[in-house]
Design an enzyme around this catalytic site. Sequence first.
Site, short mmCIF file in Angstrom:
data_model
loop_
_atom_site.label_atom_id
_atom_site.label_comp_id
_atom_site.label_asym_id
_atom_site.label_seq_id
_atom_site.Cartn_x
_atom_site.Cartn_y
_atom_site.Cartn_z
N GLU A 2 -1.83 -25.16 -36.52
CA GLU A 2 -3.16 -24.58 -36.49
C GLU A 2 -3.12 -23.58 -37.70
O GLU A 2 -3.98 -22.18 -37.90
CB GLU A 2 -3.36 -23.60 -35.05
CG GLU A 2 -2.92 -24.30 -33.71
CD GLU A 2 -2.90 -23.03 -32.96
OE1 GLU A 2 -3.87 -23.57 -31.67
OE2 GLU A 2 -2.54 -22.21 -33.05
N GLU A 24 -1.09 -29.73 -28.26
CA GLU A 24 -0.22 -28.03 -27.07
C GLU A 24 -1.82 -28.20 -26.05
O GLU A 24 -3.18 -28.12 -26.70
CB GLU A 24 -0.69 -26.23 -28.23
CG GLU A 24 0.57 -26.26 -28.79
CD GLU A 24 -0.03 -25.01 -29.80
OE1 GLU A 24 -0.34 -24.32 -28.77
OE2 GLU A 24 0.65 -24.22 -30.86
#
Length: 472
Positions: free
Chosen positions: A178, A371
């Site tokens: 991320e 995710e």
Amino acid sequence: MRFLKSYNNSVALVENEQGKEEIVIGKGIGFGLKKGDQIDQEKIERRFITAEDQESIMQLKDISAKTLELTTKVIKLFSEMGFKAFRLSVAWARIFPTGLEEPPNEKGLAFYDKVFATCKKYNIEPIVTISHYEMPLKLTLKYNGWASREVIEHFTRYTKVLFERYRGIVKYWMTFNEINAASMGFVGTGAIDAELSEKETLNLRYQALHHQFIASALAVKQLHKLDSNAKIGCMLARMQTYPATPDPADVRVAQANDQFNLFFTDVQVRGQYPNFMNRFFKEHEITLNFAPEDTAILAEGKVDYLSFSYYMSTISSAKDTTDQALGNFSLGRPNPYLETSDWGWQIDPIGLRIALNEMWDRYQVPLFIVENRLGALDELTSDGKIHDDYRIDYLRKHIEQMKLAIGDGVKLMGYTTWGPIDLISASTSEMSKRYGFIYVDQDDEGNGTLKRIRKDSFYWYQQVIASNGEKL
């Protein structure tokens, strides 16, 4: 114990009674103090003992051994479910404890040797994130993390060791977890900016991010040279957003928020900074230091695929509002048409299809959802069962949208959920916010037996994998 400097409101560097440096944690630990002042010992909640403390080192060795034992047992459970892939992250400091060493820590590498060997034993493909919100502490103390260009060299030494060691063993890598977290500060940059002005903070964060872009591109080039059969991607926390109304002002805000979210992958997938960021940098007086070779490095170091997390969506409005949607890097307002989780995160399966289509149209590289999950309160029944139909419903609806996106023409290379086994939530530091197919007997205070219990979703997902998504 003398105060040296503050990292934020709850973390400080101190000099202990033996004259050695320590990191201490406690609410307001360094507030109002200047260098040399005495620390209020009652405020200290936790101490990071110096490496010279042999008792601490032995405790860490014991924890490492237990971690390996538990990890291999969990991989066996994943095999029972039928996992074809398992996403995990390597801890940089396990390989280079300070980040400055020339030779790597062989014991740290041996840990991952065993993990990957266990994956191979059960025919599970490891999907490996190289840097996941962490870096060796010494690199923060010496260089202020990614704010310094010198950290790039230490990172690429680390990646070279990984790529050479696991050539032919790991086929799928990701550089930074991320990466857009860097725009939010320390968690993504490892750089302390708590005492800077707003202008200085933005300059530091985007300079640190630029260094990560360069490090990522160099790692891509490294891997392509060392292991031509392996693939390497980037990872984004995808924040799908919609305009609050058809008002063109709301549409423009939504567009700008979307562009900002995709800026990070624009650089890593397309190999250059997008033009729309010029306005952002100009308006916020951000001046990036580019080395002469940086443009070429970015162009030559484009990733092979784009991986991302998807949990929720928000809406964007041109009007000021204090009504914000909770969630992972939340940037907008809540959507009245969506349900929310126990923790207020909005549930939007169709948003996943929209995100997949938008990113495929924009980049035309394989996409990988790494995710996606529902954090929820689970109840252990008197007969030792967890009936998590709500989690099954969440996953079913998202997988259905993935199938529709594939029908739309999206090239989706894989899907892994976040937290296939219960873990401590990064966003709230709670064990009670549970994600897994496997229940872990531990509460928010750390009490429990750590016994693993298969939830209803365990058996449901087992049949989903066995049928390749046909039985939902």
